[in-house]
Scaffold this motif. Structure first.
Motif, short mmCIF file in Angstrom:
data_model
loop_
_atom_site.label_atom_id
_atom_site.label_comp_id
_atom_site.label_asym_id
_atom_site.label_seq_id
_atom_site.Cartn_x
_atom_site.Cartn_y
_atom_site.Cartn_z
N VAL A 75 -23.93 105.79 -59.78
CA VAL A 75 -24.99 105.18 -59.05
C VAL A 75 -25.87 104.36 -59.82
N PRO A 76 -26.02 103.03 -59.63
CA PRO A 76 -27.03 102.21 -60.43
C PRO A 76 -28.61 102.81 -60.02
N GLY A 77 -29.15 103.11 -60.85
CA GLY A 77 -30.48 103.43 -60.57
C GLY A 77 -31.66 102.49 -61.26
N LEU A 78 -31.11 101.34 -61.80
CA LEU A 78 -31.99 100.36 -62.43
C LEU A 78 -32.80 99.58 -61.40
N ASP A 83 -39.30 94.32 -57.22
CA ASP A 83 -39.25 95.10 -56.10
C ASP A 83 -40.03 96.50 -56.16
N GLY A 84 -40.52 96.73 -57.12
CA GLY A 84 -40.98 98.03 -57.11
C GLY A 84 -40.37 99.33 -57.36
N ARG A 85 -38.77 99.05 -57.40
CA ARG A 85 -38.17 100.38 -57.92
C ARG A 85 -38.39 100.84 -59.10
N TRP A 86 -38.39 102.05 -59.26
CA TRP A 86 -38.27 102.79 -60.62
C TRP A 86 -37.03 102.78 -61.20
N ASP A 87 -37.12 102.61 -62.70
CA ASP A 87 -35.99 102.67 -63.55
C ASP A 87 -35.43 103.88 -63.96
N TYR A 88 -34.40 104.35 -62.92
CA TYR A 88 -33.87 105.78 -63.09
C TYR A 88 -32.45 105.30 -63.94
N PRO A 89 -32.16 106.56 -64.82
CA PRO A 89 -31.00 106.19 -65.55
C PRO A 89 -29.94 106.16 -64.87
N LYS A 90 -28.57 106.02 -65.43
CA LYS A 90 -27.43 106.00 -64.75
C LYS A 90 -27.08 107.45 -64.49
N VAL A 263 -41.40 114.90 -52.77
CA VAL A 263 -42.85 114.45 -52.75
C VAL A 263 -43.24 113.36 -53.50
N HIS A 264 -43.90 112.40 -53.12
CA HIS A 264 -44.70 111.46 -54.03
C HIS A 264 -45.87 111.24 -53.62
N GLU A 265 -46.79 111.21 -54.45
CA GLU A 265 -48.23 111.69 -53.91
C GLU A 265 -48.99 110.83 -55.15
N ARG A 266 -50.02 109.88 -54.54
CA ARG A 266 -50.55 108.93 -55.34
C ARG A 266 -52.15 109.01 -55.16
N PRO A 267 -52.78 109.60 -56.08
CA PRO A 267 -54.46 109.68 -56.14
C PRO A 267 -55.05 108.24 -55.88
N GLY A 268 -56.28 108.43 -54.92
CA GLY A 268 -56.96 106.99 -54.89
C GLY A 268 -56.54 106.56 -53.59
N LYS A 269 -57.27 105.43 -53.42
CA LYS A 269 -57.41 104.68 -52.15
C LYS A 269 -55.83 104.04 -51.76
N LYS A 270 -54.90 103.77 -52.65
CA LYS A 270 -53.67 103.25 -52.30
C LYS A 270 -52.77 104.23 -51.95
N GLU A 271 -51.84 103.74 -50.90
CA GLU A 271 -50.74 104.55 -50.85
C GLU A 271 -49.74 104.61 -51.79
N ALA A 272 -48.92 105.96 -51.74
CA ALA A 272 -47.95 105.87 -52.36
C ALA A 272 -46.81 104.88 -52.30
N ALA A 273 -46.16 104.12 -53.08
CA ALA A 273 -45.48 103.13 -52.74
C ALA A 273 -44.20 103.54 -51.93
N ARG A 274 -43.94 102.75 -50.98
CA ARG A 274 -42.70 102.88 -50.09
C ARG A 274 -41.36 102.82 -50.81
N ILE A 275 -41.15 101.82 -51.43
CA ILE A 275 -39.74 101.51 -52.05
C ILE A 275 -39.51 102.54 -53.07
N PRO A 276 -40.08 102.95 -54.19
CA PRO A 276 -39.82 103.89 -54.81
C PRO A 276 -39.60 105.28 -54.44
N PHE A 277 -40.31 105.68 -53.02
CA PHE A 277 -40.06 106.80 -52.52
C PHE A 277 -38.75 106.85 -51.91
N HIS A 278 -38.42 106.01 -51.10
CA HIS A 278 -37.04 105.68 -50.45
C HIS A 278 -35.94 105.55 -51.66
#
Length: 289
Positions: A75-78, A83-90, A263-278
């Motif tokens: 599975v490619p995780g790069l 687009d905001g995705r996180w850089d997961y390893p292969k 769980v993804h939790e982001r402190p502060g006023k901004k929301e936890a980003a949707r794309i890396p969560f999904h």
């Protein structure tokens, strides 16, 4: 010769040649002025655009084929740039004991995961700071229950007494933007036990147990994704506005005898980003499938 082509007929007998009659001399037509040729610069521009369209069309087709033909064990995780995705390893699935089937094959009607549960946890992406308390090993039930609000813990503790998990494995990390990610995998003695606990969590209902610090959540009924995994069902929720000191996204994934909390939790006023969560949910599901 192609079998679908008609047979060639035999040549006819030759006949005496007949002298053709000479045609009348043609009447000269008025001269037509030759159309002006397009400038060489315009021709070169058209050629360049034609080549560019062919190249980009070919690249688009190749990309689509690469995505749709990707193997689940590779599975490619790069990230796709921007687009905001996180850089997961292969990723790759762990080895199984000799003779043990995968959870959703015909030979495994009970849908049991025979791989080491810790090996099924999604690894942290590049740039993450690992959570020392959730390092990918076993954790106690008390640590899992601490994810929930204090008003729900007694109820959930009793649920895990009545339907105890065999093991709980967990991994957590923090990203440079402050987002804290945590994944718990709970394996039960049977698929029926895992389903019972999932149902008792009342996911998506107004009375479901909320996580610590979360007031109210909304069930993401419209979220769909192209990398669905056969046998794995996901239920995604997001904290409603206005949120408190942090914004939280959470998901439950049921996969045979195993239940995942993500769980993804982001402190502060901004929301936890949707794309890396999904992205995290999809990749974790692929490891469980």
């Amino acid at each position: 010769m192609n079998e679908q082509q008609s047979a060639v007929p035999a040549p006819a007998e030759p006949t005496a040649p007949v002298e053709p009659a000479l045609p009348a001399a043609p009447t000269p037509s008025p001269a037509v002025p030759e159309a002006p040729r397009p400038p060489r610069r315009a021709l070169r521009a058209v050629a360049r655009w034609t080549v560019a369209l062919l190249v980009f069309g070919g690249l688009g087709t190749g990309t689509a084929l690469a995505i749709t033909s990707a193997e689940r064990t590779d599975v490619p995780g790069l990230a796709t740039e921007g687009d905001g995705r996180w850089d997961y390893p292969k990723l790759s699935l762990p080895a199984l004991p000799a003779g043990a089937p995968r959870p959703f094959t015909d030979a495994n009607t009970a849908e049991i995961h025979h791989a080491d549960l810790r090996k099924l946890l999604l690894p942290a992406p590049a740039g993450a700071t690992p959570d020392k308390a959730l390092d990918g090993g076993w954790v106690k039930q008390e640590r899992f229950l601490a994810e929930y609000g204090a008003e729900h813990r007694d109820e959930l503790a009793q649920l895990l007494v009545d339907t105890p998990p065999r093991h709980i494995a967990a991994r957590g990390w923090t990203m440079p933007d402050g987002t804290r990610a945590r994944i718990y995998l709970l394996r039960f003695n049977s698929t029926a036990f895992a389903t019972h606990v999932r149902d008792e969590l009342r996911i998506g209902h107004s009375t479901h147990p909320t996580l610590a610090g979360v007031e109210e959540t909304a069930f993401e009924t419209t979220w769909t994704f192209s990398r669905a995994v056969e046998g794995v069902a996901s239920y995604s929720l997001t904290e409603k506005a206005p949120h408190g000191a942090a914004h939280t996204r959470q998901a439950y994934s049921g996969a045979g005898d195993t239940l995942a909390l993500i769980v993804h939790e982001r402190p502060g006023k901004k929301e936890a980003a949707r794309i890396p969560f999904h992205q995290t949910v999809i990749l974790q599901n692929q490891l469980l499938g």
